[in-house]
Design a protein around this motif. Structure first.
Motif, PDB file in Angstrom:
ATOM      1  N   ASP A 187      11.258 -42.893   5.215  1.00 31.87           N
ATOM      2  CA  ASP A 187      10.472 -43.269   6.167  1.00 31.87           C
ATOM      3  C   ASP A 187       9.248 -42.152   6.319  1.00 31.87           C
ATOM      4  O   ASP A 187       8.022 -42.521   6.559  1.00 31.87           O
ATOM      5  CB  ASP A 187      10.989 -43.470   7.384  1.00 31.87           C
ATOM      6  CG  ASP A 187      12.019 -44.845   7.318  1.00 31.87           C
ATOM      7  OD1 ASP A 187      11.603 -45.878   6.954  1.00 31.87           O
ATOM      8  OD2 ASP A 187      13.390 -44.578   8.060  1.00 31.87           O
ATOM      9  N   ARG A 188       9.872 -41.049   6.164  1.00 32.23           N
ATOM     10  CA  ARG A 188       9.036 -39.748   6.602  1.00 32.23           C
ATOM     11  C   ARG A 188       9.208 -38.788   5.450  1.00 32.23           C
ATOM     12  O   ARG A 188      10.463 -38.482   5.179  1.00 32.23           O
ATOM     13  CB  ARG A 188       9.171 -39.499   7.740  1.00 32.23           C
ATOM     14  CG  ARG A 188       7.970 -38.543   8.153  1.00 32.23           C
ATOM     15  CD  ARG A 188       7.573 -38.423   9.806  1.00 32.23           C
ATOM     16  NE  ARG A 188       9.067 -38.261  10.548  1.00 32.23           N
ATOM     17  CZ  ARG A 188       9.436 -37.023  10.808  1.00 32.23           C
ATOM     18  NH1 ARG A 188       8.765 -36.046  10.734  1.00 32.23           N
ATOM     19  NH2 ARG A 188      10.629 -36.928  11.501  1.00 32.23           N
ATOM     20  N   VAL A 189       8.261 -38.172   4.770  1.00 28.63           N
ATOM     21  CA  VAL A 189       8.523 -37.176   3.828  1.00 28.63           C
ATOM     22  C   VAL A 189       8.016 -35.952   4.376  1.00 28.63           C
ATOM     23  O   VAL A 189       7.108 -35.713   4.951  1.00 28.63           O
ATOM     24  CB  VAL A 189       7.612 -37.440   2.624  1.00 28.63           C
ATOM     25  CG1 VAL A 189       7.702 -36.388   1.407  1.00 28.63           C
ATOM     26  CG2 VAL A 189       7.969 -38.556   1.939  1.00 28.63           C
ATOM     27  N   VAL A 190       9.131 -34.820   4.274  1.00 26.37           N
ATOM     28  CA  VAL A 190       8.586 -33.221   4.892  1.00 26.37           C
ATOM     29  C   VAL A 190       8.448 -32.427   3.576  1.00 26.37           C
ATOM     30  O   VAL A 190       9.479 -32.423   2.847  1.00 26.37           O
ATOM     31  CB  VAL A 190       9.895 -33.029   5.684  1.00 26.37           C
ATOM     32  CG1 VAL A 190       9.457 -31.409   6.105  1.00 26.37           C
ATOM     33  CG2 VAL A 190      10.026 -33.728   6.605  1.00 26.37           C
ATOM     34  N   LEU A 191       7.315 -32.243   3.344  1.00 26.62           N
ATOM     35  CA  LEU A 191       6.950 -31.459   1.836  1.00 26.62           C
ATOM     36  C   LEU A 191       7.026 -30.033   2.298  1.00 26.62           C
ATOM     37  O   LEU A 191       6.514 -29.517   3.306  1.00 26.62           O
ATOM     38  CB  LEU A 191       5.715 -31.783   1.280  1.00 26.62           C
ATOM     39  CG  LEU A 191       4.990 -31.141   0.068  1.00 26.62           C
ATOM     40  CD1 LEU A 191       6.162 -31.316  -1.068  1.00 26.62           C
ATOM     41  CD2 LEU A 191       3.853 -31.595  -0.366  1.00 26.62           C
ATOM     42  N   ALA A 203       4.187 -33.118   6.846  1.00 28.08           N
ATOM     43  CA  ALA A 203       5.240 -34.193   7.072  1.00 28.08           C
ATOM     44  C   ALA A 203       4.480 -35.394   7.501  1.00 28.08           C
ATOM     45  O   ALA A 203       3.291 -35.578   8.356  1.00 28.08           O
ATOM     46  CB  ALA A 203       6.083 -33.657   8.245  1.00 28.08           C
ATOM     47  N   GLY A 204       4.987 -36.418   7.013  1.00 24.83           N
ATOM     48  CA  GLY A 204       4.225 -37.767   7.168  1.00 24.83           C
ATOM     49  C   GLY A 204       4.906 -39.116   6.507  1.00 24.83           C
ATOM     50  O   GLY A 204       5.697 -38.830   5.473  1.00 24.83           O
ATOM     51  N   THR A 205       4.260 -40.210   6.717  1.00 27.50           N
ATOM     52  CA  THR A 205       4.764 -41.156   5.689  1.00 27.50           C
ATOM     53  C   THR A 205       4.397 -40.929   4.480  1.00 27.50           C
ATOM     54  O   THR A 205       3.480 -40.180   4.262  1.00 27.50           O
ATOM     55  CB  THR A 205       4.188 -42.688   6.371  1.00 27.50           C
ATOM     56  OG1 THR A 205       2.574 -42.625   5.965  1.00 27.50           O
ATOM     57  CG2 THR A 205       4.307 -42.816   7.839  1.00 27.50           C
ATOM     58  N   PRO A 206       5.124 -41.380   3.469  1.00 25.24           N
ATOM     59  CA  PRO A 206       4.594 -41.522   1.983  1.00 25.24           C
ATOM     60  C   PRO A 206       3.293 -41.906   2.060  1.00 25.24           C
ATOM     61  O   PRO A 206       2.742 -41.143   1.213  1.00 25.24           O
ATOM     62  CB  PRO A 206       5.595 -42.570   1.428  1.00 25.24           C
ATOM     63  CG  PRO A 206       6.707 -42.563   2.080  1.00 25.24           C
ATOM     64  CD  PRO A 206       6.229 -42.252   3.608  1.00 25.24           C
ATOM     65  N   GLY A 207       2.838 -42.863   2.551  1.00 22.76           N
ATOM     66  CA  GLY A 207       1.373 -43.253   2.379  1.00 22.76           C
ATOM     67  C   GLY A 207       0.447 -42.019   2.758  1.00 22.76           C
ATOM     68  O   GLY A 207      -0.522 -41.800   2.224  1.00 22.76           O
ATOM     69  N   GLU A 208       0.704 -41.437   3.920  1.00 27.83           N
ATOM     70  CA  GLU A 208      -0.126 -40.358   4.511  1.00 27.83           C
ATOM     71  C   GLU A 208      -0.227 -39.169   3.681  1.00 27.83           C
ATOM     72  O   GLU A 208      -1.195 -38.592   3.338  1.00 27.83           O
ATOM     73  CB  GLU A 208       0.494 -39.852   5.951  1.00 27.83           C
ATOM     74  CG  GLU A 208       0.086 -40.998   7.053  1.00 27.83           C
ATOM     75  CD  GLU A 208       0.965 -40.474   8.041  1.00 27.83           C
ATOM     76  OE1 GLU A 208       0.580 -41.069   9.435  1.00 27.83           O
ATOM     77  OE2 GLU A 208       1.730 -39.643   8.109  1.00 27.83           O
TER      78      GLU A 208
END
Length: 355
Positions: free
Chosen positions: A203-207, A216-221
């Motif tokens: 749901d959310r990726v924290v790079l 940090a944000g949605t994959p699309g962001e």
């Protein structure tokens, strides 16, 4: 509103090496979060701190507002799945799952019933009496997942759970894990270095990068609106062009001017303009020239089945551009090495990042 899990100012050092530097992160109820980043960025250490295997040097770890930083792993009530499966070779699949129920004090009959339920949940009901050596890698990982879920954990932690599997099994299992997580509604944090895995499951990726959260944000962001050059380069592929900001919606690349979406950088600031290969428009030479259009010479192509990758030299921009075209693209037959084409860099597709 209180988040389900909150990390506040979490820091960790090993000797003189600062591994985590002030991590702030909130995880909401039912959320699937992926910690993504290159080796050594701190993602696994962060997961181990949440799990309780490692102790943070500083910061708070709050679960439903309660500080759990001092609790041992067993008292946190979390389920953990490791890359190595960690199954007992002398126990059957059913017995491995039942073993995870011991800390709950469940009776033997209840343990056996729960074990059967979990095997059915992960599609392995017919393999209950098999030992790990009799199961495939994907089946072993399903057993490990069932064992972690059996005690109804408050949080599910996945540490590179798919990295030891081959590509086809990995792709299948990540869909199964995601569907299972949504069905159960269990808060899940997964560590991975595989961007495709993170983008398809979370749901959310924290790079993470150098012990910090880069974005940090949605994959699309993260894919379409990267905030830094590191994010743009790590998530997917990106053409990078050195630029100077001319105005709020214009930049200069070499001696050419590009129109872009409004940016917050000051006039004269050094920047990087990024565009994804699939967003580069390739047209026959001389066709329909608009803004941000340039002549380019085709260097080579690579057939990738459903698409064709092209490498182009764009003299006005002084850079090579990578483009990806659908296999049935109308200029496909004209893509002959050394031929001339026109490329367009659509204004809406450009990311302007501080250099």
């Amino acid at each position: 509103m209180t988040s389900y899990l909150s990390l506040r100012g979490v820091g960790k050092s090993f000797g003189a090496s600062r591994v985590l530097d002030g991590i702030d992160l909130d995880v909401e109820p039912g959320e699937f979060v992926c910690l993504l980043g290159p080796s050594g960025c701190g993602k696994t250490t962060l997961l181990r701190i949440v799990c309780g295997i490692e102790r943070a040097d500083q910061g708070q770890l709050l679960l439903n507002g309660q500080d759990i930083a001092g609790l041992p792993p067993a008292a946190r009530g979390f389920g953990v799945v490791f890359q190595s499966y960690a199954l007992f070779p002398n126990l059957t699949a059913a017995q491995n799952i039942a073993y995870g129920l011991h800390p709950t004090g469940a009776l033997a009959r209840e343990m056996a019933k729960r074990s059967r339920e979990m095997l059915d949940l992960v599609g392995l009901a017919a393999h209950a009496d098999k030992y790990p050596v009799q199961l495939s890698g994907g089946q072993q990982q399903r057993v490990a997942l069932a064992r972690a879920l059996a005690p109804n954990p408050r949080l599910l932690l996945l540490d590179e759970p798919l990295s030891a599997l081959d590509a086809q099994v990995r792709a299948s299992l990540r869909g199964e894990i995601r569907a299972l997580q949504k069905r159960l509604g269990i808060v899940t944090i997964m560590v991975t270095h595989d961007q495709e895995e993170a983008l398809s499951m979370a749901d959310r990726v924290v790079l993470m990068h150098d012990g910090r959260i880069e974005q940090a944000g949605t994959p699309g962001e993260l894919y379409h609106r990267p905030r830094t050059r590191f994010v743009a380069g790590f998530v997917g592929r990106m053409n990078m062009l050195p630029a100077t900001v001319l105005a709020g919606d214009r930049v200069r690349v070499r001696d050419s001017e590009l129109h872009c979406a409004p940016v917050a950088l000051q006039v004269g600031a050094q920047a990087t303009v990024g565009i994804r290969p699939e967003q580069v428009v390739v047209r026959r030479f001389g066709d329909g020239l608009g803004a941000n259009s340039f002549a380019a010479r085709l260097l080579d192509t690579e057939f990738l089945g459903n698409r064709t990758a092209a490498r182009l030299a764009c003299e006005p921009l002084g850079i090579e551009i990578e483009a990806e075209l659908p296999a049935d693209h109308r200029v496909g037959e004209a893509l002959v090495p050394s031929s001339m084409v026109h490329i367009e860099l659509p204004q809406h597709a450009l990311s302007v990042l501080a250099r």
